[in-house]
Scaffold this active site. Structure first.
Site, PDB file in Angstrom:
ATOM      1  N   HIS A 152       3.741  -3.723   2.261  1.00 47.28           N
ATOM      2  CA  HIS A 152       3.263  -3.416   3.620  1.00 47.28           C
ATOM      3  C   HIS A 152       4.316  -3.671   4.686  1.00 47.28           C
ATOM      4  CE1 HIS A 152      -0.845  -2.647   2.279  1.00 47.28           C
ATOM      5  NE2 HIS A 152      -0.600  -3.577   1.377  1.00 47.28           N
TER       6      HIS A 152
ATOM      7  N   SER B  43      -1.458  -8.252   2.091  1.00 46.50           N
ATOM      8  CA  SER B  43      -2.150  -6.972   2.226  1.00 46.50           C
ATOM      9  C   SER B  43      -3.514  -7.083   2.882  1.00 46.50           C
ATOM     10  CB  SER B  43      -2.303  -6.314   0.856  1.00 46.50           C
ATOM     11  OG  SER B  43      -3.035  -7.137  -0.024  1.00 46.50           O
TER      12      SER B  43
ATOM     13  N   LYS C 129       2.639   3.616   0.821  1.00 46.04           N
ATOM     14  CA  LYS C 129       2.013   3.180   2.083  1.00 46.04           C
ATOM     15  C   LYS C 129       2.790   3.804   3.246  1.00 46.04           C
ATOM     16  CE  LYS C 129       0.125  -0.670  -0.447  1.00 46.04           C
ATOM     17  NZ  LYS C 129      -1.117  -0.005  -0.855  1.00 46.04           N
TER      18      LYS C 129
HETATM   19  C1  LIG Z   1       0.887  -6.015  -1.630  1.00 43.36           C
HETATM   20  C2  LIG Z   1       0.700  -4.835  -2.540  1.00 43.36           C
HETATM   21  N1  LIG Z   1       1.473  -4.718  -3.615  1.00 43.36           N
HETATM   22  C3  LIG Z   1       1.357  -3.689  -4.451  1.00 43.36           C
HETATM   23  C4  LIG Z   1       0.430  -2.712  -4.250  1.00 43.36           C
HETATM   24  C5  LIG Z   1       0.324  -1.604  -5.242  1.00 43.36           C
HETATM   25  O1  LIG Z   1       1.089  -0.504  -4.822  1.00 43.36           O
HETATM   26  P1  LIG Z   1       0.703   0.950  -5.359  1.00 43.36           P
HETATM   27  O2  LIG Z   1      -0.428   1.427  -4.527  1.00 43.36           O
HETATM   28  O3  LIG Z   1       1.963   1.737  -5.154  1.00 43.36           O
HETATM   29  O4  LIG Z   1       0.335   0.809  -6.787  1.00 43.36           O
HETATM   30  C6  LIG Z   1      -0.408  -2.783  -3.124  1.00 43.36           C
HETATM   31  C7  LIG Z   1      -1.448  -1.780  -2.810  1.00 43.36           C
HETATM   32  O5  LIG Z   1      -1.869  -0.932  -3.431  1.00 43.36           O
HETATM   33  C8  LIG Z   1      -0.268  -3.873  -2.251  1.00 43.36           C
HETATM   34  O6  LIG Z   1      -1.076  -3.993  -1.194  1.00 43.36           O
END
Ligand SMILES: Cc1ncc(COP(=O)(O)O)c(C=O)c1O
Length: 383
Positions: free
Chosen positions: A211, A183, A240
């Site tokens: 992502h 990320s 996303k």
């Molecule tokens: C790699 C990754 N996993 C999980 C999440 C969490 O997802 P959510 O925003 O749906 O809680 C994010 C970002 O928020 C992320 O960048």
């Protein structure tokens, strides 16, 4: 300020501010996906994860509105009680098909998914090996599980193998967890090699493709780049590229059925609102049918990396490493003065000494804006 809790919080804030690490949400009106208004100024944002502009997409908004009209604003209870509104089954079938899995389970968010799934499968006496740059919610799930947690060096398969071999005999079950697309770095995990190491050591593999979905592998996500990889738990988010909110995991039917019985972040929380499920269904339709939109973020990211002679972008995310938190703040402020919104990313989101600009490219970015951003970033690279 007399009470000790308030004094404690203020002292913490003062300490963070002294290290340029204080943060606060800033009201931001996202006008159409890439254009935003902040403090009365219109800017073009390179910090949103709505890579495909699906949050304001007419079909996605209409689906959400229709779901509210039909089912109401909330799910009303945990999914295991009465919160399992009919859109869940449709969304889970669609996600499972997209990921080539038997079944899927939708969660309230990606964070809730990882923090619920991991403790469902490993606990005290087990081992979990996590890429050192994996997302915070993988770490949260690992810590909640009570298993022994070991970090392996970023994308270094040999280090993973060595760490598993050193600990394997003592451990019961073993889980390897990584991001698919990282990320904050935008690079992609070597899922084929990770899967081979995991399989040869009787370990399960969890990949967080938050992502990747909608952007990589023709929209199917990072796993689609590694057709030979065996991934036991394909986790991701609807927040996303899908443009809305929610999380999911895809796996075999028994794995999903067990998650629905035991994952605490599914059992003990209210179901995702119907509007979110409906929006995700409509957004996934767009991802399946609009190949040009899906290809665009990576094309924009590569236009940017080519302009600056940076290593070719692997995803929609391009980091510009600056080191000190102060430098990231200064770079972000300089870009903002030119109407370019790129949020500074500082510890603890990234390791100490690696503060950066994290640039997120979206289908809606005009090429002219990508080129303007490259010129604005250039002086910060040369430093
Ligand atoms: C790699 C990754 N996993 C999980 C999440 C969490 O997802 P959510 O925003 O749906 O809680 C994010 C970002 O928020 C992320 O960048």
């Amino acid at each position: 300020m007399s009470d000790t809790l308030t004094r404690f919080a203020q002292a913490k804030i003062d300490g963070l501010a002294a290290r340029s690490l204080a943060r606060a949400p800033r009201p931001t009106f996202r006008q159409d996906g890439v254009w935003v208004e902040r403090d009365g100024r219109r800017m073009i944002s390179f910090s949103c994860n709505d890579y495909l502009g699906l949050s304001p997409h007419p079909a996605v908004k209409a689906a959400a509105v229709a779901a509210i009209e039909l089912y109401g604003a909330g799910a009303g209870a945990s999914r295991l009680v009465t919160g399992d509104h009919p859109l869940y089954a449709r969304l889970e079938a669609k996600l499972a098909a997209l990921k080539g899995c038997e079944a899927a389970c939708v969660f309230g968010s990606g964070y809730l998914a990882n923090s619920g799934i991991i403790p469902t499968f490993v606990g005290p006496g087990d081992l979990i090996a996590v890429d050192e740059l994996a997302h915070a919610c993988i770490w949260a799930g690992a810590q909640l599980s009570g298993a022994e947690v070991v970090a392996f060096r970023h994308n270094e398969v040999a280090d993973l193998a060595a760490k598993l071999d050193a600990r394997r005999p003592a451990a019961g079950r073993v889980l390897v967890a990584t991001d698919g697309v990282f990320s904050m770095d935008g690079d992609i995990a070597p899922l084929d090699a990770l899967s081979a190491v995991a399989r040869s050591r009787d370990a399960w593999l969890l990949v967080d493709d938050a992502h990747g979905l909608g952007v990589i592998g023709g929209g199917a996500g990072a796993a689609a780049l590694f057709p030979g990889a065996h991934i036991d738990l394909q986790m991701g988010t609807l927040s996303k590229a899908v443009g809305g909110y929610g999380g999911y995991v895809c796996a075999t039917r028994p794995v999903i059925d067990f998650i629905k019985m035991r994952a605490r972040t599914l059992v003990y929380t209210t179901g995702l609102p119907p509007a979110c499920a409906a929006a995700a269904l409509a957004a996934l339709d767009v991802i399946e049918t609009d190949a040009a939109r899906v290809a665009a973020p990576l094309t924009k990211a590569r236009r940017f990396t080519a302009a600056l002679n940076l290593p070719e972008a692997q995803s929609a995310i391009v980091p510009i490493l600056l080191g000190a938190a102060e430098t990231a703040l200064a770079a972000s402020a300089a870009l903002e003065a030119q109407g370019l919104l790129v949020a500074p990313i500082r510890p603890p989101t990234v390791p100490e000494g690696t503060a950066r600009l994290r640039i997120a490219f979206a289908a809606g970015h005009p090429d002219e804006a990508v080129d303007r951003l490259a010129e604005a970033v250039r002086p910060w690279i040369a430093r």
